[in-house]
Write a protein that holds these residues in place. Structure first.
Motif, PDB file in Angstrom:
ATOM      1  N   ALA A   1       0.833  -1.205   0.000  1.00 46.00           N
ATOM      2  CA  ALA A   1       0.000   0.000   0.000  1.00 46.00           C
ATOM      3  C   ALA A   1       0.865   1.253   0.000  1.00 46.00           C
ATOM      4  O   ALA A   1       0.577   2.217  -0.718  1.00 46.00           O
ATOM      5  N   LEU A   2       1.945   1.245   0.792  1.00 50.75           N
ATOM      6  CA  LEU A   2       2.817   2.428   0.845  1.00 50.75           C
ATOM      7  C   LEU A   2       3.459   2.699  -0.515  1.00 50.75           C
ATOM      8  O   LEU A   2       3.550   3.856  -0.947  1.00 50.75           O
ATOM      9  N   ILE A   3       3.894   1.636  -1.198  1.00 49.84           N
ATOM     10  CA  ILE A   3       4.511   1.814  -2.512  1.00 49.84           C
ATOM     11  C   ILE A   3       3.517   2.385  -3.508  1.00 49.84           C
ATOM     12  O   ILE A   3       3.824   3.301  -4.278  1.00 49.84           O
ATOM     13  N   ILE A   4       2.283   1.836  -3.477  1.00 46.87           N
ATOM     14  CA  ILE A   4       1.254   2.346  -4.393  1.00 46.87           C
ATOM     15  C   ILE A   4       0.988   3.818  -4.108  1.00 46.87           C
ATOM     16  O   ILE A   4       0.863   4.645  -5.035  1.00 46.87           O
ATOM     17  N   LEU A   5       0.920   4.180  -2.819  1.00 43.78           N
ATOM     18  CA  LEU A   5       0.667   5.584  -2.472  1.00 43.78           C
ATOM     19  C   LEU A   5       1.810   6.478  -2.952  1.00 43.78           C
ATOM     20  O   LEU A   5       1.583   7.589  -3.438  1.00 43.78           O
ATOM     21  N   LEU A   6       3.036   5.979  -2.804  1.00 42.01           N
ATOM     22  CA  LEU A   6       4.184   6.759  -3.276  1.00 42.01           C
ATOM     23  C   LEU A   6       4.103   6.957  -4.787  1.00 42.01           C
ATOM     24  O   LEU A   6       4.376   8.053  -5.299  1.00 42.01           O
ATOM     25  N   GLY A   7       3.711   5.881  -5.504  1.00 40.83           N
ATOM     26  CA  GLY A   7       3.542   5.995  -6.946  1.00 40.83           C
ATOM     27  C   GLY A   7       2.492   7.034  -7.304  1.00 40.83           C
ATOM     28  O   GLY A   7       2.656   7.799  -8.253  1.00 40.83           O
ATOM     29  N   LEU A   8       1.403   7.072  -6.527  1.00 37.32           N
ATOM     30  CA  LEU A   8       0.372   8.081  -6.769  1.00 37.32           C
ATOM     31  C   LEU A   8       0.920   9.472  -6.512  1.00 37.32           C
ATOM     32  O   LEU A   8       0.658  10.416  -7.262  1.00 37.32           O
ATOM     33  N   TYR A   9       1.674   9.607  -5.429  1.00 38.86           N
ATOM     34  CA  TYR A   9       2.172  10.928  -5.029  1.00 38.86           C
ATOM     35  C   TYR A   9       3.129  11.483  -6.077  1.00 38.86           C
ATOM     36  O   TYR A   9       3.081  12.662  -6.417  1.00 38.86           O
ATOM     37  N   LEU A  10       3.993  10.602  -6.600  1.00 40.46           N
ATOM     38  CA  LEU A  10       4.945  11.040  -7.617  1.00 40.46           C
ATOM     39  C   LEU A  10       4.368  10.941  -9.023  1.00 40.46           C
ATOM     40  O   LEU A  10       5.069  11.221  -9.996  1.00 40.46           O
ATOM     41  N   ALA A  11       3.090  10.495  -9.120  1.00 44.98           N
ATOM     42  CA  ALA A  11       2.406  10.344 -10.410  1.00 44.98           C
ATOM     43  C   ALA A  11       3.241   9.522 -11.381  1.00 44.98           C
ATOM     44  O   ALA A  11       3.420   9.885 -12.541  1.00 44.98           O
ATOM     45  N   SER A  12       3.786   8.403 -10.893  1.00 42.43           N
ATOM     46  CA  SER A  12       4.622   7.567 -11.748  1.00 42.43           C
ATOM     47  C   SER A  12       4.074   6.144 -11.763  1.00 42.43           C
ATOM     48  O   SER A  12       3.718   5.591 -10.724  1.00 42.43           O
ATOM     49  N   ASP A  13       4.005   5.581 -12.935  1.00 45.91           N
ATOM     50  CA  ASP A  13       3.466   4.234 -13.103  1.00 45.91           C
ATOM     51  C   ASP A  13       4.521   3.157 -12.817  1.00 45.91           C
ATOM     52  O   ASP A  13       4.222   1.975 -12.809  1.00 45.91           O
ATOM     53  N   LEU A  14       5.748   3.587 -12.564  1.00 41.37           N
ATOM     54  CA  LEU A  14       6.852   2.625 -12.488  1.00 41.37           C
ATOM     55  C   LEU A  14       6.832   1.801 -11.210  1.00 41.37           C
ATOM     56  O   LEU A  14       7.504   0.775 -11.125  1.00 41.37           O
ATOM     57  N   PHE A  15       6.051   2.254 -10.198  1.00 43.35           N
ATOM     58  CA  PHE A  15       6.083   1.548  -8.935  1.00 43.35           C
ATOM     59  C   PHE A  15       5.238   0.282  -8.945  1.00 43.35           C
ATOM     60  O   PHE A  15       5.303  -0.503  -8.003  1.00 43.35           O
ATOM     61  N   PHE A  16       4.475   0.117 -10.030  1.00 41.96           N
ATOM     62  CA  PHE A  16       3.580  -1.038 -10.077  1.00 41.96           C
ATOM     63  C   PHE A  16       4.344  -2.361  -9.992  1.00 41.96           C
ATOM     64  O   PHE A  16       3.974  -3.249  -9.235  1.00 41.96           O
ATOM     65  N   GLU A  17       5.439  -2.455 -10.757  1.00 41.18           N
ATOM     66  CA  GLU A  17       6.182  -3.721 -10.775  1.00 41.18           C
ATOM     67  C   GLU A  17       6.721  -4.057  -9.387  1.00 41.18           C
ATOM     68  O   GLU A  17       6.679  -5.203  -8.939  1.00 41.18           O
ATOM     69  N   ALA A  18       7.220  -3.030  -8.685  1.00 43.32           N
ATOM     70  CA  ALA A  18       7.745  -3.272  -7.339  1.00 43.32           C
ATOM     71  C   ALA A  18       6.646  -3.800  -6.429  1.00 43.32           C
ATOM     72  O   ALA A  18       6.842  -4.764  -5.682  1.00 43.32           O
ATOM     73  N   ALA A  19       5.443  -3.187  -6.521  1.00 42.35           N
ATOM     74  CA  ALA A  19       4.344  -3.624  -5.667  1.00 42.35           C
ATOM     75  C   ALA A  19       3.957  -5.057  -5.980  1.00 42.35           C
ATOM     76  O   ALA A  19       3.742  -5.870  -5.070  1.00 42.35           O
ATOM     77  N   LEU A  20       3.910  -5.387  -7.275  1.00 42.91           N
ATOM     78  CA  LEU A  20       3.526  -6.757  -7.652  1.00 42.91           C
ATOM     79  C   LEU A  20       4.551  -7.765  -7.156  1.00 42.91           C
ATOM     80  O   LEU A  20       4.208  -8.809  -6.588  1.00 42.91           O
ATOM     81  N   LEU A  21       5.836  -7.420  -7.319  1.00 46.88           N
ATOM     82  CA  LEU A  21       6.885  -8.328  -6.853  1.00 46.88           C
ATOM     83  C   LEU A  21       6.802  -8.517  -5.351  1.00 46.88           C
ATOM     84  O   LEU A  21       6.964  -9.633  -4.830  1.00 46.88           O
ATOM     85  N   LEU A  22       6.522  -7.419  -4.629  1.00 47.78           N
ATOM     86  CA  LEU A  22       6.415  -7.507  -3.177  1.00 47.78           C
ATOM     87  C   LEU A  22       5.256  -8.416  -2.778  1.00 47.78           C
ATOM     88  O   LEU A  22       5.384  -9.223  -1.847  1.00 47.78           O
ATOM     89  N   ALA A  23       4.124  -8.308  -3.520  1.00 44.56           N
ATOM     90  CA  ALA A  23       2.984  -9.168  -3.222  1.00 44.56           C
ATOM     91  C   ALA A  23       3.373 -10.633  -3.372  1.00 44.56           C
ATOM     92  O   ALA A  23       3.097 -11.469  -2.504  1.00 44.56           O
TER      93      ALA A  23
END
Lengths: 170, 89, 112
Positions: free
Chosen positions: B46-68
């Motif tokens: 959740a924190l990574i997704i929020l950071l991605g939203l805050y920086l308006a960057s789609d690149l954090f998705f892969e990190a979140a998926l890998l973490l899951a």
């Protein structure tokens, strides 16, 4: 028919893999679609020995209705659980409940166990070795019989319709 | 408006992560600690997704998926280890 | 301008409810008295919370990126599939370890 059955041993698994691939790549260009189709057909074909007994899904509309109901119940149940957690601890009445299964298909049982874990304040703790009883832990229960009958009519009856092979053998 | 909401959500998620850490330290049993770690993993998503939203960057998705994926595999491996004393049967 | 305001409102609502649910899950993890009761918080509240947060991010990126962006759905799907499995495995491990329960728990577990 048998030829297609051999070539595409698990149509639902193939469909699922194809969907996941499209979501992962996040675009719909012809190359992605082709690669997705190749993987969706290739992976189940190469690993077919690991899936000896494909669950046979019938009445997809009942399955969709059940899915819709489960999503609604997840949201409703979460309000309940949130209130229970935020309320006083002393009022909670936790219990272990044994749930006698009518399903026999292992895949159907695991689907039911997952639904139970995600919906009302219940978590599936164990399956008996003979696959006839589920051990469920409940956060707050007033009447165990009512809980069992709710699970049976709301989730197990539709599952019995969706996985009909388990009905004949029980 | 949205930026402030994202910041508030980041605060709420951090509070949740602190509660998980307290449970991780308090125990009292091993399953409690594993459960706390599992919840920490999900909160980190959740924190990574929020950071991605805050920086308006789609690149954090892969990190979140890998973490899951990694969190789930880790939880399963440790739970199996507690059950059997052995991970690969 | 009007549409983007409503999109922002939807995203904000999804994110806020999501993080509040995740917080409730963690509160449950912290305050409930025994392991099996603690299991309820993370499996339900946290899963739904992070799920709705991720869907908020999906709506946000679909509204301003190039076209629909559905791949966040994958995380939600994965979380909802794996949460019951890890809860089940943890419960089994706890029963195997004979983790204590509070006394008023009704019913009994069968021998492992």
């Amino acid at each position: 028919m048998t030829f297609w059955r051999k070539l595409v041993p698990h149509p639902w698994l193939s469909l699922f893999l194809f969907g996941v691939w499209q979501l992962l790549m996040n675009d719909l260009s012809p190359a992605t679609l082709a690669a997705g189709a190749l993987l969706a057909l290739g992976i189940p074909f190469l690993t077919r020995r690991f899936w000896p007994d494909p669950p046979r899904l019938q009445k997809p509309f009942v399955a969709l209705k059940l899915l819709w109901r489960v999503i609604g119940d997840i949201i409703a149940a979460n309000w309940q659980v949130a209130l229970l957690i935020l309320g006083p601890v002393k009022k909670l009445r936790p219990a272990f409940v044994c749930y006698p299964l009518a399903l026999t298909d292992p895949f159907a049982i695991s689907v039911l166990a997952s639904i139970i874990s995600l919906t009302p304040g219940t978590v599936t703790a164990d399956v008996s070795p003979d696959h006839q009883t589920l051990l469920i832990h409940v956060l707050d229960v007033a009447d165990e019989r009512e809980l069992i009958s709710t699970i049976r009519t709301r989730y197990e009856q539709p599952l019995l319709e969706v996985f009909p092979c388990s009905k004949t053998s029980s | 408006m949205l930026e402030n909401v994202i910041l508030i959500s980041l605060g709420i998620m951090s509070a949740a992560a602190i509660l998980n850490t307290l449970r991780l330290l308090a125990g009292p049993d091993l399953p409690d600690r594993i459960l706390a770690l599992d919840t920490l993993y999900i909160n980190a998503i959740a924190l990574i997704i929020l950071l991605g939203l805050y920086l308006a960057s789609d690149l954090f998705f892969e990190a979140a998926l890998l973490l899951a994926v990694m969190g789930f595999v880790g939880t399963v491996a440790v739970a199996k280890h507690l059950m059997r004393g052995d991970i690969i049967e | 301008m009007d549409i983007s305001f409503w999109v922002d409102a939807v995203v904000a609502a999804l994110i806020l409810t999501g993080s509040l649910f995740a917080l409730i899950g963690s509160i449950g993890l912290w305050k409930l008295p025994d392991f099996f009761m603690r299991l309820h918080g993370p499996t339900k509240a946290t899963t739904l919370g992070v799920g709705s947060l991720v869907i908020g991010s999906l709506v946000y990126f679909s509204s301003r990126g190039e076209g629909l962006s559905l791949h966040e759905l994958l995380i939600t799907l994965f979380l909802f599939i794996t949460a019951p499995v890890s809860a089940h495995l943890l419960a089994k491990a706890a029963m195997h370890q004979r983790v204590g329960r509070i006394e008023k728990t009704k019913g009994r577990i069968w021998p492992q």
